[in-house]
Motif scaffolding. Structure first.
Motif: not given
Length: 158
Positions: A26, A47, A51, A69, A80, A82
Motif C-alpha cells: 500500500s 487498509i 485486512c 486486496i 482499494v 479488501v
C-alpha cells in the motif's frame, strides 16, 4: 465511459504475519501515485485495519483462507477493496454492487467485532462502502487532493 486505471491485486493467506506485506505494498503504491506522507500513513492504517479484521474474523472456524486486496490506481484517487471470501473478483462489477457504508443501518453482527476498525477506516478514508454477501468486502477510496468536494459547492467566507 469509465476512466482508465491500472489495477493491482494481491492475495494473502489469512494470517496476521502477512498484513505487513499489504502495508508495504500500500505504501509503495500510494508513494508512486504522489500521496503525501500523512495520506500514505492513513492509507496504510485503513487498509491494514480491513485486512486485520478479515484475518481475525473471516475464517475463525477453519483458520484457513485467503484475503484478496485490489488496488485501482486512477489519476486522481486510489480505490482499494479488501475481500475475505478468498476469491478473485472483477473490480468494476463488484464496485457497482456496493452500497454506501451506513453506520446507523449496519448491525453489530454484520460489522463483526471489527466495528471500531470500520469506524477508524471511515475516519481515515474519503469514501467507504461495505458488502456482506459471501464474506465481507470493504471498498475504500482516497483522493489525491484530499476529500472530494462538489464542483458547485458554495464557498463560505469569514
Amino acid at each position: 465511459m469509465s476512466q482508465p486505471f491500472d489495477y493491482i491485486e494481491i492475495k494473502i493467506p489469512a494470517k496476521p504475519e502477512y498484513v505487513g506485506v499489504v502495508r508495504l505494498t500500500s505504501s509503495g503504491i500510494a508513494g508512486r501515485m504522489g500521496f503525501s506522507y500523512d495520506d500514505i500513513e492513513d492509507l496504510k492504517i485503513a487498509i491494514s485495519e480491513a485486512c486485520t479484521n478479515a484475518v481475525q474474523h473471516a475464517y475463525k472456524s477453519t483458520n484457513i483462507g485467503e484475503v484478496v486486496i485490489g488496488f485501482a490506481l486512477f489519476k486522481d484517487r486510489l480505490e482499494v477493496m479488501v475481500a475475505d471470501h478468498g476469491e478473485s473478483f472483477n473490480f468494476q462489477e463488484l464496485k457497482s454492487q456496493l452500497g454506501p457504508y451506513d453506520q446507523e443501518g449496519v448491525s453489530v453482527e454484520i460489522m463483526r467485532e471489527g466495528g471500531l476498525g470500520l469506524y477508524l477506516i471511515e475516519s481515515l478514508m474519503d469514501e467507504v462502502r461495505i458488502q456482506h454477501k459471501e464474506g465481507v468486502t470493504v471498498y475504500m477510496t482516497k483522493y489525491l487532493e484530499g476529500e472530494k468536494v462538489e464542483l458547485d459547492a458554495e464557498t463560505v467566507s469569514t
